[in-house]
Design a protein around this motif. Structure first.
Motif, PDB file in Angstrom:
ATOM      1  N   GLU A 233       0.836  -1.201   0.000  1.00  0.00           N
ATOM      2  CA  GLU A 233       0.000   0.000   0.000  1.00  0.00           C
ATOM      3  C   GLU A 233       0.876   1.257   0.000  1.00  0.00           C
ATOM      4  O   GLU A 233       2.091   1.206   0.170  1.00  0.00           O
ATOM      5  N   ALA A 234       0.221   2.400  -0.228  1.00  0.00           N
ATOM      6  CA  ALA A 234       0.936   3.623  -0.570  1.00  0.00           C
ATOM      7  C   ALA A 234       1.936   4.071   0.498  1.00  0.00           C
ATOM      8  O   ALA A 234       3.042   4.519   0.170  1.00  0.00           O
ATOM      9  N   LYS A 235       1.576   3.964   1.783  1.00  0.00           N
ATOM     10  CA  LYS A 235       2.456   4.480   2.829  1.00  0.00           C
ATOM     11  C   LYS A 235       3.778   3.722   2.874  1.00  0.00           C
ATOM     12  O   LYS A 235       4.845   4.328   3.047  1.00  0.00           O
ATOM     13  N   GLU A 308      -2.265  -5.969   3.845  1.00  0.00           N
ATOM     14  CA  GLU A 308      -1.867  -5.956   2.439  1.00  0.00           C
ATOM     15  C   GLU A 308      -0.349  -6.048   2.294  1.00  0.00           C
ATOM     16  O   GLU A 308       0.177  -6.787   1.441  1.00  0.00           O
ATOM     17  N   ASN A 309       0.361  -5.331   3.142  1.00  0.00           N
ATOM     18  CA  ASN A 309       1.817  -5.346   3.078  1.00  0.00           C
ATOM     19  C   ASN A 309       2.379  -6.682   3.541  1.00  0.00           C
ATOM     20  O   ASN A 309       3.356  -7.185   2.984  1.00  0.00           O
TER      21      ASN A 309
END
Length: 336
Positions: A233-235, A308-309
């Motif tokens: 994910e984005a972060k 997700e990560n």
């Protein structure tokens, strides 16, 4: 305490730094029903106005039909987190009024065939500071063990432990190897942990391992980052270096302590093998270094634990394995 009952790292320390990160980002449950009832009986909501802005706890049906409770989030943190990063429940009613997981964190206790092992979680915002200035962990463990825990301790009981690619041993044999292996790493020089682990594993398994290579490690590290980038994910993606290049560690002694904590906590079991778990440890160290050093390790771990990560990390097991096998004992200064 006896090694057959409770094991911890020699010299492990912890002191709360009051950073409030333990009250941010996590799921706050399950909370003991008597704790929820106690907060109701003592009218905690009237003592803490933010708790009046919607429900301050949630009730869900458990697997057996009994209710399961959790504390509510407000803007990503616990509803009872104050602006000064301290706990409103603790301030108003005292520590015993808090849920068990608040009182236990950041101690991680894992059960295995030898008994219990206790470490400090590296996702605690005070992990790196406590390593240098905290109070002795052993003196705090009895309080953690005496908490009325409503769920069992996580148990280390896999079918086997993959100690090298294609080489598995029983959990019982791993537990026999664990203490002497960690002792050798503890006694080694700063920055020698990975090399020591490889040497011991090669000896006990009677296998020849490829020579550690800075060039090979750099290539695997870059490939691992590029494999992860589109999957996370984005972060976390924002933390991955644009030009992946391994860095010299600022504090090898601290990172050796972190690696030993990972080993004692059996964190590698969740990744699928010992080499992949140690590869993850190396990846987290490098990401922390890219962000500025040991104090950033907590942020890295928190992001990696996002579901997700974590799925992306497990899928990267082959790359993490190669990362451990290729990593040099010390990274050359020119590679930093």
């Amino acid at each position: 305490m006896s090694e057959t009952q409770l094991r911890s790292l020699p010299g492990a320390k912890f002191s709360c730094q009051g950073c409030g990160k333990c009250c941010t980002g996590f799921s706050f449950g399950p909370v003991e029903p008597k704790v929820i009832q106690g907060l109701i009986d003592q009218d905690m909501a009237s003592k803490w106005p933010p708790a009046q802005d919607g429900p301050w706890y949630h009730e869900h049906p458990g697997p057996d039909g009994t209710p399961v409770f959790s504390l509510a989030h407000r803007d990503g943190h616990c509803v009872f987190l104050r602006e000064d990063k301290l706990c409103a429940i603790h301030a108003e009613l005292g520590e015993p009024a808090k849920p068990w997981f608040c009182r236990e964190y950041p101690v991680r206790i894992v059960q295995d065939a030898k008994g219990l092992s206790a470490t400090i979680r590296a996702d605690c915002g005070g992990f790196s500071t406590s390593y240098a200035t905290g109070q002795d962990l052993d003196q705090q463990l009895q309080a953690a063990l005496s908490l009325p825990r409503p769920v069992s301790y996580p148990r280390f009981d896999p079918e086997h432990v993959e100690v090298l690619p294609g080489m598995a041993i029983s959990p019982e044999n791993w537990l026999q190897l664990e203490s002497p292996l960690m002792a050798k790493v503890q006694d080694g020089g700063a920055g020698q942990g990975i090399a020591t682990l490889r040497d011991v594993l090669a000896k006990v398994t009677e296998r020849s391992l490829p020579a550690a290579s800075p060039a090979a490690a750099a290539a695997v590290f870059a490939t691992t980052i590029e494999q992860l980038r589109p999957q996370v994910e984005a972060k976390l993606a924002a933390l991955l270096p644009a030009k992946p290049a391994p860095r010299t560690e600022q504090d090898p002694d601290f990172y050796r302590h972190f690696m030993l904590s990972d080993l004692l906590a059996k964190r590698f079991a969740a990744v699928g093998s010992l080499p992949a778990g140690l590869g993850l440890t190396l990846l987290e160290v490098q990401l922390a270094e890219a962000l500025g050093g040991p104090a950033e390790l907590a942020q890295v771990q928190r992001l990696i634990q996002i579901p997700e990560n974590w799925q992306a990390i497990k899928a990267a097991k082959p790359y993490l394995t190669q990362l451990f096998l290729a990593w040099p004992a010390r990274w050359p200064e020119q590679g930093a």
